[in-house]
Design a protein around this motif. Structure first.
Motif, PDB file in Angstrom:
ATOM      1  N   UNK A   1      41.380  46.461  42.064  1.00  0.00           N
ATOM      2  CA  UNK A   1      41.293  45.378  43.040  1.00  0.00           C
ATOM      3  C   UNK A   1      42.223  45.573  44.232  1.00  0.00           C
ATOM      4  N   UNK A   2      43.163  46.505  44.128  1.00  0.00           N
ATOM      5  CA  UNK A   2      43.949  46.864  45.315  1.00  0.00           C
ATOM      6  C   UNK A   2      44.372  48.320  45.204  1.00  0.00           C
TER       7      UNK A   2
ATOM      8  N   UNK B   1      37.201  41.488  49.881  1.00  0.00           N
ATOM      9  CA  UNK B   1      38.519  41.694  50.483  1.00  0.00           C
ATOM     10  C   UNK B   1      39.101  42.985  49.938  1.00  0.00           C
ATOM     11  N   UNK B   2      39.618  43.828  50.819  1.00  0.00           N
ATOM     12  CA  UNK B   2      40.046  45.177  50.428  1.00  0.00           C
ATOM     13  C   UNK B   2      41.203  45.175  49.438  1.00  0.00           C
ATOM     14  N   UNK B   3      42.170  44.291  49.636  1.00  0.00           N
ATOM     15  CA  UNK B   3      43.372  44.311  48.817  1.00  0.00           C
ATOM     16  C   UNK B   3      43.552  42.972  48.110  1.00  0.00           C
ATOM     17  N   UNK B   4      43.340  42.967  46.809  1.00  0.00           N
ATOM     18  CA  UNK B   4      43.489  41.753  46.000  1.00  0.00           C
ATOM     19  C   UNK B   4      44.415  42.063  44.834  1.00  0.00           C
ATOM     20  N   UNK B   5      45.496  41.331  44.734  1.00  0.00           N
ATOM     21  CA  UNK B   5      46.484  41.633  43.706  1.00  0.00           C
ATOM     22  C   UNK B   5      46.974  40.357  43.029  1.00  0.00           C
ATOM     23  N   UNK B   6      47.855  40.534  42.071  1.00  0.00           N
ATOM     24  CA  UNK B   6      48.456  39.432  41.313  1.00  0.00           C
ATOM     25  C   UNK B   6      49.879  39.851  41.013  1.00  0.00           C
TER      26      UNK B   6
ATOM     27  N   UNK C   1      38.057  37.167  42.122  1.00  0.00           N
ATOM     28  CA  UNK C   1      36.816  36.646  42.680  1.00  0.00           C
ATOM     29  C   UNK C   1      36.607  37.092  44.124  1.00  0.00           C
ATOM     30  N   UNK C   2      37.671  37.538  44.793  1.00  0.00           N
ATOM     31  CA  UNK C   2      37.580  37.967  46.186  1.00  0.00           C
ATOM     32  C   UNK C   2      37.468  39.484  46.329  1.00  0.00           C
ATOM     33  N   UNK C   3      37.556  40.206  45.207  1.00  0.00           N
ATOM     34  CA  UNK C   3      37.691  41.653  45.265  1.00  0.00           C
ATOM     35  C   UNK C   3      36.461  42.366  45.819  1.00  0.00           C
TER      36      UNK C   3
ATOM     37  N   UNK D   1      47.213  46.268  40.238  1.00  0.00           N
ATOM     38  CA  UNK D   1      46.236  47.063  40.998  1.00  0.00           C
ATOM     39  C   UNK D   1      44.839  47.007  40.391  1.00  0.00           C
ATOM     40  N   UNK D   2      44.745  46.632  39.091  1.00  0.00           N
ATOM     41  CA  UNK D   2      43.457  46.565  38.405  1.00  0.00           C
ATOM     42  C   UNK D   2      43.386  45.255  37.612  1.00  0.00           C
ATOM     43  N   UNK D   3      42.230  44.637  37.617  1.00  0.00           N
ATOM     44  CA  UNK D   3      42.005  43.452  36.785  1.00  0.00           C
ATOM     45  C   UNK D   3      40.786  43.712  35.898  1.00  0.00           C
TER      46      UNK D   3
END
Length: 258
Positions: free
Chosen positions: A175-176, A216-221, A211-213, A168-170
């Motif tokens: 980030x999401x 884009x609303x929701x970016x995860x890993x 890089x998309x955060x 959820x965090x980077x």
């Protein structure tokens, strides 16, 4: 035990045998390997940009983006040997070079493999394979800069250590949303046939989805099963990877309502 095609899927073995620092011929070969495989899938359209990033599309644009990266942290390019360890926790894969333990490069060959499995299963979405992630997201940042009108509902990277994380965090930056992360973890576990135990994790560092955060609303890993990345002790949990390949990652509605 030496790794063989019977113990390691062919594309994964091909990628892991390559030491792929950014800018190397081996990084390019990894990208060509992806293209060679998807060329057999008539449902996939694929293109390569001027930086060497590969973008594949299945179906209409549904706002779902999956990413993995082609490079590794190896200091030198070339090839290496693979070996398998049968441990209590499952079957693990490692590498050696010139008679010594080596960085395996499952960061991020494991992610590439899972994206390839999703494409083979014809899961709709955009699939992005970036160069230079290990050098600070060179490929993904260039892609964002080159495509100012890019939009998506979510960007899901397959590039996290362990077997449980939905990030959820980077780097301390959210980030999401927790709502999205929890929903995604629930769906992954549901489709993992009782073999997966994903949960949200706020301790992410960095990968291409960061890089998309800003756009884009929701970016995860999400975790793909490697451990001790960037070191000669790196291993890959093949048992987890084979369980993960069985899921069909669903579209989770973003908290932004996209």
């Amino acid at each position: 035990m030496k790794a063989t095609n019977e113990t390691v899927p062919r594309i994964l073995q091909t990628l892991l045998r390559l030491r792929r620092p950014h800018g190397s011929v081996e990084e390019t070969i990894a990208g060509q390997t992806v293209l060679d495989y998807v060329s057999a899938y008539p449902w996939v359209s694929a293109s390569t940009d001027k930086h060497g990033n590969i973008v594949c599309q299945i179906g209409e644009d549904n706002g779902v983006v999956f990413t993995a990266h082609l490079d590794t942290v190896h200091n030198s390019a070339g090839t290496q040997e693979l070996f398998v360890l049968e441990l209590e926790q499952g079957m693990f894969l490692g590498a050696e070079h010139l008679g010594k333990e080596s960085v395996l490069g499952a960061d991020d060959a494991a992610g590439i493999y899972l994206l390839m499995e999703l494409m083979q299963a014809q899961v709709q979405g955009k699939y992005m394979f970036f160069v230079g992630e290990e050098c600070g997201g060179i490929g993904s940042s260039a892609y964002v800069q080159d495509n100012p009108k890019f939009s998506a509902n979510m960007v899901v990277s397959f590039d996290r250590r362990g077997t449980h994380s939905v990030i959820t965090h980077q780097g301390g930056w959210r980030t999401c949303s927790d709502e999205f992360g929890n929903a995604l973890a629930k769906q992954l576990n549901k489709h993992g046939k009782g073999k997966l135990a994903y949960r949200t994790d706020d301790a992410g560092l960095y990968t291409d989805s960061r890089e998309f955060a800003e756009i884009v609303a929701e970016c995860t890993n999400i975790s793909v099963g490697y451990y001790h990345e960037h070191t000669a002790k790196e291993t890959l949990n093949l048992t987890h990877l084979q369980a993960a390949r069985g899921y069909r990652l669903p579209v989770v509605r973003s908290a932004a309502g996209a």
